[in-house]
Motif scaffolding. Structure first.
Motif, PDB file in Angstrom:
ATOM      1  N   ALA A  57      62.608 161.850   8.781  1.00  0.00           N
ATOM      2  CA  ALA A  57      61.909 162.789   9.648  1.00  0.00           C
ATOM      3  C   ALA A  57      62.502 163.810  10.086  1.00  0.00           C
ATOM      4  N   ASP A  58      62.233 165.090   9.797  1.00  0.00           N
ATOM      5  CA  ASP A  58      63.175 166.305  10.029  1.00  0.00           C
ATOM      6  C   ASP A  58      62.372 167.617   9.742  1.00  0.00           C
ATOM      7  N   ASP A  59      62.244 168.527  10.833  1.00  0.00           N
ATOM      8  CA  ASP A  59      61.497 169.722  10.615  1.00  0.00           C
ATOM      9  C   ASP A  59      62.138 170.683   9.875  1.00  0.00           C
ATOM     10  N   SER A  60      63.383 170.268   9.652  1.00  0.00           N
ATOM     11  CA  SER A  60      64.030 171.455   8.765  1.00  0.00           C
ATOM     12  C   SER A  60      64.156 170.892   7.046  1.00  0.00           C
ATOM     13  N   LYS A  61      63.679 171.976   6.495  1.00  0.00           N
ATOM     14  CA  LYS A  61      63.626 171.560   4.864  1.00  0.00           C
ATOM     15  C   LYS A  61      64.863 171.317   4.652  1.00  0.00           C
ATOM     16  N   VAL A  62      65.968 172.082   4.796  1.00  0.00           N
ATOM     17  CA  VAL A  62      67.251 171.935   4.333  1.00  0.00           C
ATOM     18  C   VAL A  62      67.791 170.471   4.739  1.00  0.00           C
ATOM     19  N   ALA A  63      67.590 170.043   5.974  1.00  0.00           N
ATOM     20  CA  ALA A  63      68.179 168.873   6.579  1.00  0.00           C
ATOM     21  C   ALA A  63      67.378 167.732   5.598  1.00  0.00           C
ATOM     22  N   ARG A  64      66.162 167.856   5.450  1.00  0.00           N
ATOM     23  CA  ARG A  64      65.495 166.781   4.841  1.00  0.00           C
ATOM     24  C   ARG A  64      66.253 166.772   3.356  1.00  0.00           C
ATOM     25  N   MET A  65      66.490 167.822   2.721  1.00  0.00           N
ATOM     26  CA  MET A  65      66.970 167.827   1.217  1.00  0.00           C
ATOM     27  C   MET A  65      68.145 167.244   1.442  1.00  0.00           C
ATOM     28  N   GLN A  66      69.119 167.542   2.165  1.00  0.00           N
ATOM     29  CA  GLN A  66      70.466 167.169   2.219  1.00  0.00           C
ATOM     30  C   GLN A  66      70.419 165.591   2.586  1.00  0.00           C
ATOM     31  N   ILE A  67      69.544 164.907   3.478  1.00  0.00           N
ATOM     32  CA  ILE A  67      69.457 163.556   3.584  1.00  0.00           C
ATOM     33  C   ILE A  67      69.066 162.770   2.218  1.00  0.00           C
ATOM     34  N   ALA A  68      67.808 163.508   1.688  1.00  0.00           N
ATOM     35  CA  ALA A  68      67.401 163.066   0.439  1.00  0.00           C
ATOM     36  C   ALA A  68      68.431 162.715  -0.811  1.00  0.00           C
ATOM     37  N   ARG A  69      69.344 163.636  -0.738  1.00  0.00           N
ATOM     38  CA  ARG A  69      70.401 163.582  -1.934  1.00  0.00           C
ATOM     39  C   ARG A  69      71.304 162.644  -1.690  1.00  0.00           C
ATOM     40  N   THR A  70      71.607 162.290  -0.231  1.00  0.00           N
ATOM     41  CA  THR A  70      72.488 161.397   0.148  1.00  0.00           C
ATOM     42  C   THR A  70      71.996 160.046  -0.210  1.00  0.00           C
ATOM     43  N   LEU A  71      70.581 159.705   0.200  1.00  0.00           N
ATOM     44  CA  LEU A  71      69.724 158.609  -0.367  1.00  0.00           C
ATOM     45  C   LEU A  71      69.827 158.202  -1.749  1.00  0.00           C
ATOM     46  N   GLU A  72      69.395 159.372  -2.553  1.00  0.00           N
ATOM     47  CA  GLU A  72      69.164 159.194  -4.090  1.00  0.00           C
ATOM     48  C   GLU A  72      70.455 158.626  -4.505  1.00  0.00           C
ATOM     49  N   GLN A  73      71.452 159.162  -4.182  1.00  0.00           N
ATOM     50  CA  GLN A  73      72.855 158.900  -4.633  1.00  0.00           C
ATOM     51  C   GLN A  73      73.220 157.464  -4.215  1.00  0.00           C
ATOM     52  N   LEU A  74      72.529 156.767  -3.250  1.00  0.00           N
ATOM     53  CA  LEU A  74      72.692 155.535  -2.979  1.00  0.00           C
ATOM     54  C   LEU A  74      71.901 154.515  -3.493  1.00  0.00           C
ATOM     55  N   ASP A  75      70.922 155.152  -4.478  1.00  0.00           N
ATOM     56  CA  ASP A  75      69.746 154.422  -5.251  1.00  0.00           C
ATOM     57  C   ASP A  75      68.706 154.275  -4.288  1.00  0.00           C
ATOM     58  N   LEU A  76      68.534 154.899  -3.227  1.00  0.00           N
ATOM     59  CA  LEU A  76      67.365 154.549  -2.299  1.00  0.00           C
ATOM     60  C   LEU A  76      66.170 155.709  -2.529  1.00  0.00           C
ATOM     61  N   GLU A  77      64.948 155.204  -2.171  1.00  0.00           N
ATOM     62  CA  GLU A  77      63.803 156.373  -2.341  1.00  0.00           C
ATOM     63  C   GLU A  77      63.742 156.718  -1.018  1.00  0.00           C
ATOM     64  N   PRO A  78      63.744 158.165  -1.016  1.00  0.00           N
ATOM     65  CA  PRO A  78      63.491 158.940   0.372  1.00  0.00           C
ATOM     66  C   PRO A  78      62.147 159.242   0.415  1.00  0.00           C
ATOM     67  N   VAL A  79      61.162 158.919   1.821  1.00  0.00           N
ATOM     68  CA  VAL A  79      60.025 159.445   2.172  1.00  0.00           C
ATOM     69  C   VAL A  79      60.176 160.358   3.221  1.00  0.00           C
ATOM     70  N   LEU A  80      59.943 161.471   2.702  1.00  0.00           N
ATOM     71  CA  LEU A  80      60.087 162.748   3.667  1.00  0.00           C
ATOM     72  C   LEU A  80      58.925 163.198   4.417  1.00  0.00           C
TER      73      LEU A  80
END
Length: 328
Positions: free
Chosen positions: A197-220
């Protein structure tokens, strides 16, 4: 936060020592769906806002030293309290029409562990607003806009700037992970999901990329209200729960991260959910609020390796819990 009262013209009386001293009283309201904003202008009548807890001080615009090959919105660097900081022209970064006058003030701020200055044309005052009255920007602002939210002060519109996006576009924010230790020693049981949960699109994408590199599925989702609705719908479905944790920003429109955490802990179906608060706000106050609302961890933005290590720790503990439960 400090405003240099001696260097600020008397006609800008709203920015006064007494007002800044009141910030400690205002912090008592923060975290309970209250948001303290420093209001400023960018060469026109429009009011803009920035979270006051990200502001270190406001001074008159200093002389700048030009930096070769810098981004066009970086006007140079300036010495502030013994350190050289980059200075961005905020009007140029967020508006297409340049103002007629030169910026008069420098807002010194800390975002994502970086200190930088933003040149603005006028500083108004500090206000406290109800987060419930803070809404996402209108659709007409577009996905590439620099607003993270809007609110109203009486009959005046306040536009809250997505500073993470400004910094990402001008300075750049690295998201590459270093080499990390394996996060599990056993074959993965399932594809874990993480609610972000983050209102900044940039922040959401940063966290999502980190999760994806850990083989986790982000729900934004965009804010705490959306996050709570998602969690409640999952609980109502009573299905197989693959949700590993929640990563939430603190300052968001409609419902902030502190209130989201409080609501999670109040719901018997969600009360054991792991909550990590991830914000560019920092300091003793935030650590205290984390304890008060019952969050499991607080990680300042944005260091992808530190965030990843905290996620890996949670993943290891979760898989250990499942292994122990299967052995009983």
């Amino acid at each position: 936060m400090r405003v240099d009262a001696q260097r600020t013209p008397h006609r800008d009386a709203h920015v006064s020592t007494g007002l800044i001293d009141s910030i400690n009283r205002r912090t008592q309201l923060a975290g309970y769906n209250r948001l303290a904003l420093l209001l400023f202008r960018l060469g026109g009548p429009e009011l803009f806002g920035i979270n006051v807890f990200k502001v270190q001080e406001v001074v008159q615009a200093p002389e700048l030293t030009w930096v070769p090959a810098a981004h066009s919105h970086v006007r140079g660097v300036a010495p502030v309290r013994g350190r050289m900081i980059p200075v961005l022209d905020l009007a140029a970064a967020v508006q297409t029409t340049p103002p007629a006058s030169e910026p008069r003030y420098l807002i010194v701020s800390e975002f994502n562990r970086r200190v930088q200055g933003f040149l603005v044309h006028g500083v108004e005052r500090i206000v406290n607003v109800d987060v419930g009255q803070v809404t996402p920007p209108p659709a007409s602002a577009g996905d590439d806009g620099y607003l993270t939210a809007v609110t109203r002060l009486k009959d005046r519109l306040i536009q809250i700037i997505d500073v993470e996006k400004v910094l990402a576009d001008v300075i750049g924010l690295a998201v590459d992970l270093e080499t990390l230790p394996p996060h599990t020693t056993d074959e993965r049981r399932r594809k874990w999901r993480v609610l972000v949960a983050d209102d900044s699109k940039v922040a959401r994408m940063q966290i999502a990329r980190t999760l994806e590199q850990l083989d986790l599925e982000p729900v934004l989702v965009n804010d705490g209200r959306e996050a709570l609705r998602f969690l409640q719908s999952q609980a109502d479905a009573d299905g197989d729960n693959d949700l590993l944790m929640v990563i939430s920003d603190v300052e968001m429109p409609d419902m902030d991260g502190y209130t989201l955490t409080t609501e999670i802990r109040r719901d018997p179906r969600l009360e054991n959910l792991y909550v990590l608060l991830h914000t560019s706000l920092s300091g003793v106050f935030n650590h205290s609020m984390v304890e008060q609302v019952g969050a499991d961890r607080f990680v300042p933005k944005f260091n992808s390796d530190e965030l990843a290590r905290n996620i890996i720790e949670r993943l290891r503990n979760k898989e250990l819990e499942l292994t122990e439960a299967a052995m009983v």
